[in-house]
Design a protein around this motif. Structure first.
Motif, short mmCIF file in Angstrom:
data_model
loop_
_atom_site.label_atom_id
_atom_site.label_comp_id
_atom_site.label_asym_id
_atom_site.label_seq_id
_atom_site.Cartn_x
_atom_site.Cartn_y
_atom_site.Cartn_z
N GLU A 64 49.95 -70.84 90.53
CA GLU A 64 50.62 -72.06 91.01
C GLU A 64 50.61 -72.13 92.53
O GLU A 64 50.34 -73.19 93.12
N GLU A 65 50.90 -71.00 93.18
CA GLU A 65 50.94 -70.99 94.64
C GLU A 65 49.54 -71.15 95.24
O GLU A 65 49.37 -71.79 96.28
N LEU A 66 48.54 -70.58 94.60
CA LEU A 66 47.17 -70.74 95.09
C LEU A 66 46.74 -72.20 94.99
O LEU A 66 46.11 -72.74 95.91
N ALA A 107 41.98 -70.72 98.58
CA ALA A 107 43.12 -69.80 98.55
C ALA A 107 42.82 -68.72 97.53
O ALA A 107 42.33 -69.01 96.43
N GLN A 108 43.10 -67.46 97.90
CA GLN A 108 42.75 -66.34 97.02
C GLN A 108 43.86 -65.30 96.99
O GLN A 108 44.59 -65.12 97.97
N PHE A 109 43.93 -64.61 95.86
CA PHE A 109 44.84 -63.48 95.72
C PHE A 109 44.01 -62.29 95.24
O PHE A 109 43.16 -62.42 94.36
N ALA A 117 41.65 -70.54 94.08
CA ALA A 117 41.75 -71.99 93.95
C ALA A 117 40.99 -72.62 95.12
O ALA A 117 41.00 -72.10 96.24
N GLU A 118 40.31 -73.73 94.86
CA GLU A 118 39.49 -74.38 95.87
C GLU A 118 40.02 -75.77 96.19
O GLU A 118 40.24 -76.59 95.30
N GLY A 119 40.24 -76.04 97.48
CA GLY A 119 40.66 -77.35 97.93
C GLY A 119 39.47 -78.30 98.05
O GLY A 119 38.32 -77.91 97.84
#
Length: 254
Positions: free
Chosen positions: A89-91, A102-104, A118-120
């Motif tokens: 969710e945060e990514l 965004a990556q974890f 996740a990719e913007g």
């Protein structure tokens, strides 16, 4: 935990090599696989038949591939990792808000493992993908995790993997690398300044787990033209730290 120096079982190592090779292709025949692994056809065939009997490999007209059973295994591993849904969710929030990647990631055997991405809308294409392993020294995610480790543990990782050069900006001197980690601890975030991929910059922050553990790290990645020092300080750092805090709170009080 780093790779062990204790006694190994050769047959298991062979099976792992076959699985790794099958992961790189859609399907492959016994002869081609034996040539790639520099093994006899009979040995490769025996291992493939055994893996097929166990449900890990599928045979189709003489071609072998990994079975869908690995999906079940992957889902099980993912479910055992704390608060994975919150991380996703945060990514997604970070990617939507910044337009970037965004990556974890967490660490395992001295490498980072990408667990979520996740990719913007403006995201650049990178080689990272869920489940992929990467070097710690050249990534913002890896440096964020290393910055929370004592020096002797960092050195034990560097003793195994070294500081291989990925780009002209990669830090390859050990003392300079330790100085970089000191700076990271002082400012609270890491920068991959085109150290892993030329033209790409990343900002990362460590994420604490329960007790004194480090759950992993969170990062935002984009082209160096957009990932300026000014944008990092005035925009990206705040949203990254906010998401890291949300994850930490959920993990610690779950």
């Amino acid at each position: 935990m780093l790779p062990s120096e204790t006694r190994r079982v050769e047959a298991v190592q062979t099976a792992c090599s076959i699985i790794d090779a099958l992961r790189e292709v859609n399907s492959i025949g016994v002869t081609a696989l034996a040539n790639e692994l520099e093994m006899s056809k009979s040995a490769v065939h025996a291992h493939l038949v055994t893996l097929a009997d166990c449900g890990y490999v599928v045979s189709d007209a003489g071609q072998y591939r990994l079975s869908l059973q690995f999906l079940e295994i992957a889902e099980h591993v993912k479910d055992t990792f704390g608060q994975y849904d919150v991380i996703e969710e945060e990514l997604t929030r970070l990617a939507d808000e910044t337009g970037e990647i965004a990556q974890f990631a967490t660490d395992e055997h001295g490498k980072i493992i990408y667990l979520a991405k996740a990719e913007g809308k403006n995201a650049v294409r990178t080689s990272s993908s869920i489940g992929r392993r990467g070097d710690m020294h050249s990534t913002s995610l890896g440096k964020a995790i290393l910055s929370e480790m004592p020096r002797d543990k960092v050195d034990s990782i560097l003793d195994v993997y070294g500081l291989p050069r990925k780009t002209p900006n990669t830090i390859t001197d050990r003392e300079r690398f330790h100085e970089e980690l000191v700076q990271v601890r002082e400012r609270g975030y890491t920068i991959d300044d085109e150290e892993n991929i030329t033209g790409v910059r990343c900002i990362g922050v460590p994420i604490e787990g329960k007790g004194d553990t480090i759950l992993g790290a969170l990062s935002i990645t984009g082209p160096s033209s957009r990932m300026t020092d000014e944008r990092i300080r005035e925009e990206l750092l705040a949203v990254l730290q906010r998401s890291a805090n949300v994850i930490e709170v959920n993990v610690k009080f779950s």
